[in-house]
Design an enzyme around this catalytic site. Sequence first.
Site, PDB file in Angstrom:
ATOM      1  N   TYR A  53     -11.738   2.582   9.537  1.00 41.04           N
ATOM      2  CA  TYR A  53     -12.922   2.911   8.736  1.00 41.04           C
ATOM      3  C   TYR A  53     -13.288   1.867   7.693  1.00 41.04           C
ATOM      4  O   TYR A  53     -14.230   2.074   6.932  1.00 41.04           O
ATOM      5  CB  TYR A  53     -12.761   4.282   8.077  1.00 41.04           C
ATOM      6  CG  TYR A  53     -11.531   4.511   7.233  1.00 41.04           C
ATOM      7  CD1 TYR A  53     -11.424   4.016   5.942  1.00 41.04           C
ATOM      8  CD2 TYR A  53     -10.475   5.259   7.726  1.00 41.04           C
ATOM      9  CE1 TYR A  53     -10.302   4.244   5.172  1.00 41.04           C
ATOM     10  CE2 TYR A  53      -9.346   5.505   6.972  1.00 41.04           C
ATOM     11  CZ  TYR A  53      -9.266   4.990   5.693  1.00 41.04           C
ATOM     12  OH  TYR A  53      -8.154   5.219   4.937  1.00 41.04           O
ATOM     13  N   LYS A  54     -12.599   0.765   7.658  1.00 41.89           N
ATOM     14  CA  LYS A  54     -12.962  -0.287   6.710  1.00 41.89           C
ATOM     15  C   LYS A  54     -13.909  -1.273   7.394  1.00 41.89           C
ATOM     16  O   LYS A  54     -15.058  -0.938   7.679  1.00 41.89           O
ATOM     17  CB  LYS A  54     -11.696  -0.956   6.165  1.00 41.89           C
ATOM     18  CG  LYS A  54     -10.753   0.018   5.455  1.00 41.89           C
ATOM     19  CD  LYS A  54      -9.562  -0.687   4.878  1.00 41.89           C
ATOM     20  CE  LYS A  54      -8.471   0.267   4.422  1.00 41.89           C
ATOM     21  NZ  LYS A  54      -8.890   1.224   3.395  1.00 41.89           N
TER      22      LYS A  54
ATOM     23  N   PHE B 203       0.846  -1.191   0.000  1.00 44.45           N
ATOM     24  CA  PHE B 203       0.000   0.000   0.000  1.00 44.45           C
ATOM     25  C   PHE B 203       0.884   1.244   0.000  1.00 44.45           C
ATOM     26  O   PHE B 203       1.837   1.331   0.783  1.00 44.45           O
ATOM     27  CB  PHE B 203      -0.944   0.013   1.196  1.00 44.45           C
ATOM     28  CG  PHE B 203      -1.985   1.088   1.091  1.00 44.45           C
ATOM     29  CD1 PHE B 203      -3.021   0.954   0.180  1.00 44.45           C
ATOM     30  CD2 PHE B 203      -1.907   2.239   1.843  1.00 44.45           C
ATOM     31  CE1 PHE B 203      -3.975   1.963   0.039  1.00 44.45           C
ATOM     32  CE2 PHE B 203      -2.858   3.243   1.710  1.00 44.45           C
ATOM     33  CZ  PHE B 203      -3.887   3.102   0.807  1.00 44.45           C
TER      34      PHE B 203
ATOM     35  N   ASP C  19       0.722  -4.412   8.551  1.00 45.11           N
ATOM     36  CA  ASP C  19      -0.413  -3.529   8.296  1.00 45.11           C
ATOM     37  C   ASP C  19      -1.660  -4.408   8.196  1.00 45.11           C
ATOM     38  O   ASP C  19      -1.779  -5.250   7.297  1.00 45.11           O
ATOM     39  CB  ASP C  19      -0.195  -2.747   6.998  1.00 45.11           C
ATOM     40  CG  ASP C  19      -1.271  -1.690   6.761  1.00 45.11           C
ATOM     41  OD1 ASP C  19      -2.400  -1.850   7.271  1.00 45.11           O
ATOM     42  OD2 ASP C  19      -0.984  -0.714   6.038  1.00 45.11           O
TER      43      ASP C  19
ATOM     44  N   ARG D 116     -12.421  -4.112  -8.007  1.00 41.43           N
ATOM     45  CA  ARG D 116     -12.314  -4.745  -6.697  1.00 41.43           C
ATOM     46  C   ARG D 116     -13.675  -4.801  -6.018  1.00 41.43           C
ATOM     47  O   ARG D 116     -14.406  -3.815  -5.997  1.00 41.43           O
ATOM     48  CB  ARG D 116     -11.320  -3.948  -5.844  1.00 41.43           C
ATOM     49  CG  ARG D 116     -10.868  -4.610  -4.583  1.00 41.43           C
ATOM     50  CD  ARG D 116      -9.771  -3.807  -3.909  1.00 41.43           C
ATOM     51  NE  ARG D 116     -10.255  -2.497  -3.452  1.00 41.43           N
ATOM     52  CZ  ARG D 116      -9.650  -1.764  -2.516  1.00 41.43           C
ATOM     53  NH1 ARG D 116      -8.527  -2.180  -1.979  1.00 41.43           N
ATOM     54  NH2 ARG D 116     -10.150  -0.603  -2.162  1.00 41.43           N
TER      55      ARG D 116
END
Length: 412
Positions: free
Chosen positions: A222-223, A127, A197, A371
């Site tokens: 927030y996921k 990422f 991560d 995705r």
Amino acid sequence: MNRIEREDALELDRADRLAAFRDRFVLPEGRLYLDGNSLGALPRATSDAVQRVVSAQWGQDLIAGWNAHDWIGLPQRIGAAIAPLIGAKPDEVLVCDSTSVNLFKLIAGALLLRPERSVILSEPGNFPTDLYVAEGVAALRGGVRIDLHEADSIAEAIDETTALVLLTHVHYTTGRMLDMAAITRAAHAKGALVLWDLSHSTGAVPVALNESGADLAVGCGYKYLNGGPGAPAFLFVAEALQTQIRQPLSGWMGHDSPFAFEDSYRPAARLDRFLCGTPSVIGMAALEAGVAQFRDVDLPALFAKGRALSALLVRLMGERCAGFGFQLASPGNAEERGCHVSFRHADAYPVCQALIARGVVGDFRAPDRLRFGMAPLYTRFADVFDAVAHLETVMRDRLWTEPRFQLRGRVT
């Protein structure tokens, strides 16, 4: 093997022991939301929780709220609630700042623990914030370089020059899930530390930090944790490292006695030293409501459902969208991937936009990834079936070729 029909998906939903959890979330009518891996849905409890903090606590108690409602304890309290989701002890997880800021703290701290070593090891395509922050720390430190190796060769690349291995447990585009225990063992055998991560893992797949011997970790709020846009993040520091590691952002909340207002910094004894500034109470309240949705969830059942949802998507794509130019970019084995699945396609961006126009919300990741994220707390098997049916129509009728779907916004 018979072709899957919608009734088969509905039967899976009827048998789903977690189906009732969907009612805890606000999910707009007529929309199929397969993007919980980017932004989790709004829990119904969140609005009341935030309103209570704003009106009843801040509005009525003003500054007394720090003690009266233990605002000051939010970082530790929410961290303890996240701990079971990542296989950690309650006093090893702290909610604070953003993922990027927490990466900076832990990367810098790890390098200070290995001053004689000069390499941060990661993988290409990690990422971007992980790599960017590592570059920033390396530039400040001087004499440190970042080496990138493909995930399959990471373990072999670790040597006596490696200070830190920096990896994402579930890759943000491919959804590939790395073997945390094996890579951590390989790093420790060479004297290196590992920073994981967990942004695309927490609340979606099994994570066993303590069992794997993990040193450090960060994660997103927030996921899958449904903390809201820009929610605070969390960090993990193994108990054995907490009194050894220093972090460079020596803000007042990380002081051993912040309200003594001393001129010189003394780090808090253990995990609290990783605090920096004043916690965002309103943001924390929203995250606390999101994390609370996992309190009475059967986690093995949750993770099994996530695997089943992704497996259904892969199978349906093979049955209904073969011949349209899609290439699976995620592992074919559900045991080796997280709860999102990616497909390569030359026109992934306009295809994604055409789907969104039909109420199917997935997302696009440059340069060519479509995705889909399944959040097992609220995604239904029928949602997956219907999303693929819409995609089949978009491709068969070439709806994605409309000019309006070619325009790109600032957020893609």
